[in-house]
Design an enzyme around this catalytic site. Structure first.
Site, PDB file in Angstrom:
ATOM      1  N   HIS A 127     -19.679  35.910 -24.120  1.00 58.49           N
ATOM      2  CA  HIS A 127     -20.107  37.151 -24.814  1.00 58.49           C
ATOM      3  C   HIS A 127     -21.629  37.452 -24.633  1.00 58.49           C
ATOM      4  O   HIS A 127     -21.911  38.435 -24.384  1.00 58.49           O
ATOM      5  CB  HIS A 127     -19.857  36.905 -26.426  1.00 58.49           C
ATOM      6  CG  HIS A 127     -20.026  38.036 -27.182  1.00 58.49           C
ATOM      7  ND1 HIS A 127     -21.115  38.622 -27.712  1.00 58.49           N
ATOM      8  CD2 HIS A 127     -18.876  39.057 -27.548  1.00 58.49           C
ATOM      9  CE1 HIS A 127     -20.818  39.749 -28.237  1.00 58.49           C
ATOM     10  NE2 HIS A 127     -19.422  40.112 -28.453  1.00 58.49           N
TER      11      HIS A 127
ATOM     12  N   ASP B  24     -27.072  35.929 -29.798  1.00 54.27           N
ATOM     13  CA  ASP B  24     -25.748  35.759 -29.192  1.00 54.27           C
ATOM     14  C   ASP B  24     -25.175  34.560 -29.303  1.00 54.27           C
ATOM     15  O   ASP B  24     -25.484  33.694 -29.784  1.00 54.27           O
ATOM     16  CB  ASP B  24     -25.584  36.946 -28.165  1.00 54.27           C
ATOM     17  CG  ASP B  24     -24.236  37.681 -28.198  1.00 54.27           C
ATOM     18  OD1 ASP B  24     -23.285  36.945 -27.785  1.00 54.27           O
ATOM     19  OD2 ASP B  24     -24.317  38.846 -28.130  1.00 54.27           O
TER      20      ASP B  24
ATOM     21  N   SER C 285     -19.727  45.327 -29.441  1.00 53.92           N
ATOM     22  CA  SER C 285     -20.616  44.506 -28.884  1.00 53.92           C
ATOM     23  C   SER C 285     -21.177  44.868 -27.503  1.00 53.92           C
ATOM     24  O   SER C 285     -22.230  44.441 -26.995  1.00 53.92           O
ATOM     25  CB  SER C 285     -19.752  42.915 -28.531  1.00 53.92           C
ATOM     26  OG  SER C 285     -19.766  42.180 -29.693  1.00 53.92           O
TER      27      SER C 285
END
Length: 738
Positions: free
Chosen positions: A205, A144, A527
């Protein structure tokens, strides 16, 4: 007197040749592009040296003895290949070599909770079954945007040393600290000004996904009071290893970095990899970096969980399509954040995450179309950049026809914004007060504005409401059918992905143009659903540490909560939207039967897709070849937990699926087949399976027939095997396209 003229002419010619030479060199340099050269599995020879081999190949192809400016990256730990800067002709030469599987461009891919685990039944309770000793030996690899290591969600307090199997390192860069929870960190992002070389998360994220899968339990977490509760992952006792491949300065996640992350993660001995990254379009397996990495991970017993993508709700948009990857769609939970807009004549309900409190004060309303002196009506209505007149919007609430540009209203001095959207299940964060309305509610506001000379409204701080209908599939995620392998159902499973509260990085703003910094934030997308399933998979592995990736995937799919096309306007694609259904972690512990497919099964699957013997040997790393029977095998006969077939539109059809189940329930069990759903005629042979011992296998065939669906339509049924205790459910989907 002629000699100077000759010399001048000679010099001019030499100069001209040099100019042409430099121009040609510049053009050659400009024509070079980064490519991935995929060479399959690593050869088993002890004397094989990947880096030396890659260098030799590049030198031969380019004709250059020094290839420092050509070679970008080597893949040498878990599979074979390299990334390099090549001209088009060099690419073609490499692609024709016997030792090369494929050569494809180094593309950029995209990045695709306090209540979600409770909603799924995996509660923070002494009654919840946990095998914490094995859970603590489970390592989740997160590919990620990095991680915020100082977060309480990743604290090493109370953890013992890393598992003995761990072969990784912590190369997090400057000012990056690891611990016995966060046991590994690597980064593959290029050096860019303003972004230090580090595994630290500058996007938020990666921290969010890592904590959703395996974050510690942290109490009293919220986003400015919203979603207050305990944030935790599915397996709080598990370890985390981070592989950073995305950075804001890169504007995406590069293919070469993703493959390097897989190369290391597999060799580091992680158990599960969660990767919430994908492209806009599906690609052939040999040109898909995630499919390539996932294949070699599967061969080593590592399950890959991948997000379906956020390009929905249109059909045929799912990009994660390989059967050796677990593809996750997104749903809501029973909690929602609602931002109310109070008008002079009543109320309407919007949807966003508004943490700003204007104390209920009403401000003048102005429509974007009426607040511009420089743009046409359409652009002004959208509040497009450069269109709004600050004198007309300052201190007011601005209506915008699109949710894309509320920041423009803020920049011009607006106090708040009300925007129109066709999706209200995407609760976005904004840097000032914003409420998102559906068409009907938005038109109500416009009608009110047209009914009075001095329209006013108040945008309230978001409220948390519970007991909304759930689970319902979200509007935004990518749908099937599978455009590369039509007879493999994708997505596979659905999990919570909307309005998830999880760890965030204070090194990143929670929204564009935001000056605030938070340690926990709200985010939405596949996600977010992807790490939920990774957490569930790790949870199952703590009870069944020897189960293969396909066994874990099968257990999750066949025990999922059933969903149907009538529960949401976004469910119209049925199984192409939600796959086998909604994940149910507790039931998945004891599935009864599983569908298992190992490396050799997937090689046979590739045989049915007409992969060459050369490429199969390179990909597998052994002497794999295709029998005549395997060459004729249909992809639908891969031993997959779902059954799918594409047929001709509006024509009678008859398709056969061949499957084998393994008994993981109890010995001396008898399972009977039941078919639910009247739109398909289904025959199961045999209809009764008697299994005397654990891990005994039994095969059967499923024949589905009917009149044939119309083009762009599907018909489906459910096959349920039951022994009275376990209910092993598989979707059967038949569809037609144009």
């Amino acid at each position: 007197m002629t000699k100077p003229a000759v010399s001048y002419c000679l010099l001019s010619c030499i100069f001209a040749l040099l100019v042409v030479s430099f121009a040609s060199a510049d053009k050659d340099d400009q024509d070079k592009q980064e490519y991935i050269v995929y060479m399959g599995a690593l050869p088993a020879r002890v004397d094989y040296m990947p880096m030396s081999h890659h260098t030799s190949i590049l030198q031969d192809v380019t004709g250059e003895s020094s290839i420092e400016d050509r070679l970008v990256r080597n893949y040498k730990r878990s599979f074979n290949g390299f990334a390099a800067r090549l001209t088009k002709s060099e690419r073609e030469i490499l692609a024709s070599m016997d030792e090369v599987v494929s050569v494809f461009p180094n593309k950029k891919l995209k990045l695709q909770t306090t209540t979600s685990w409770n909603f799924m039944g995996l509660k923070e309770s002494k009654r919840t079954k946990r095998n914490t000793i094995i859970e603590s030996d489970t390592i989740i690899g997160v590919i990620d945007s990095g991680i915020y290591p100082e977060s309480d969600s990743f604290s090493g307090k109370g953890f013992g040393p890393p598992p003995k199997k761990w072969k990784g390192v912590c190369k997090g860069g400057k000012n990056f600290t690891w611990n016995n929870k966060l046991i590994g960190a690597r980064y593959y992002t290029p050096k860019l000004e303003g972004f230090p070389e580090s595994a630290r998360d500058y996007m938020g994220h990666g921290s969010h996904t890592a904590s959703t899968a395996a974050g510690n339990a942290v109490k009293h977490v919220s986003f400015y009071g919203l979603g207050n509760g305990t944030a935790r992952g599915g397996v709080p006792a598990a370890r985390i290893a981070v592989y950073k491949v995305c950075d804001p300065g890169v504007d995406g996640c590069t293919t070469d970095g993703i493959l390097a992350a897989f190369d290391d993660a597999i060799a580091d001995k992680v158990d599960i990899i969660t990767i919430s990254i994908g492209g806009d379009n599906s690609s052939p397996f040999e040109e898909d970096p995630i499919a390539i990495g996932a294949f070699h991970a599967m061969a080593k017993g590592i399950l890959i969980v991948n997000s379906a993508g956020n390009s929905g709700p249109e059909p045929s948009t799912v990009a994660s399509i390989a059967p050796w990857m677990f593809t996750v769609a997104a749903s809501n939970t029973n909690r929602a954040f609602v931002t109310k807009v109070v008008l002079g004549n009543g109320k309407t309900v919007g949807r966003s995450v508004n943490s700003f409190d204007l104390n209920g004060k009403k401000y003048p309303l102005v429509y974007g179309k009426s607040a511009s002196s420089s743009c046409g009506a359409a652009s002004a209505g959208f509040c497009s950049p450069g269109c709004l007149d600050s004198k007309r919007v300052k201190g007011k609430i601005v209506l915008c026809d699109s949710p894309q540009n509320p920041d423009e209203a803020q920049a011009m001095g607006a106090i708040a914004s009300i925007v129109r959207s066709h999706r209200t299940d995407v609760a976005s964060i904004f840097s000032f007060p914003v409420s998102v309305l559906l068409e009907d509610d938005y038109n109500t506001v416009l009608s009110y504005m047209n009914s009075t000379k001095n329209p006013k409204a108040a945008v309230l701080k978001s409220e948390t409401i519970f007991n909304q209908r759930a689970p319902v599939v979200a509007s935004y995620f990518s749908r099937g059918p599978n455009t590369i392998i039509p007879d493999i159902l994708k997505p596979d499973i659905t999990a919570p992905g909307s309005e998830i509260v999880a760890a965030y990085s204070p090194d990143a703003p929670p929204s564009i143009s935001d000056t605030r910094r938070v340690k926990y934030s709200v985010d939405t997308g596949t996600s977010m659903s992807c790490p939920h399933v990774a957490g569930v998979a790790a949870y199952l592995k703590s009870f069944h540490p020897r189960w293969s990736p396909s066994m874990i995937q099968s257990a999750i799919m066949t025990t999922a909560w059933p969903m149907n096309a009538s529960t949401s306007p976004f469910n119209e694609l049925a199984e192409f939207a939600y796959g086998a259904g909604h994940v149910d972690p507790i039931t998945a512990i004891h599935p009864g039967l599983v569908y298992e497919a190992n490396k050799s099964d997937h090689i046979a699957f590739l045989c049915g897709l007409n992969y060459t013997a050369k490429n199969l040997r390179l990909i597998s790393g052994d002497s794999s070849s295709c029998t005549k029977e395997q060459t004729k095998s249909l992809p639908r006969n891969l031993n997959y937990p779902s059954m799918t077939a594409q047929v001709s539109a509006a024509k009678p059809f008859k398709v056969i699926f061949r499957r084998t189940v393994t008994n993981v329930g109890r010995p001396n069990a008898t399972y009977k087949a039941k078919v639910v759903g009247s739109k398909l005629k289904v025959k199961v042979v045999p209809a009764v399976l008697s299994l005397k011992s654990l891990y005994e296998k039994k095969s059967f065939t499923v024949t589905a027939s009917g009149a044939g669906p119309k083009a762009e339509n599907l018909v489906s049924a459910q096959l349920i095997w039951s022994d009275g205790v376990h209910f092993v459910r598989s979707p059967i989907v038949v569809y037609a396209t144009n």
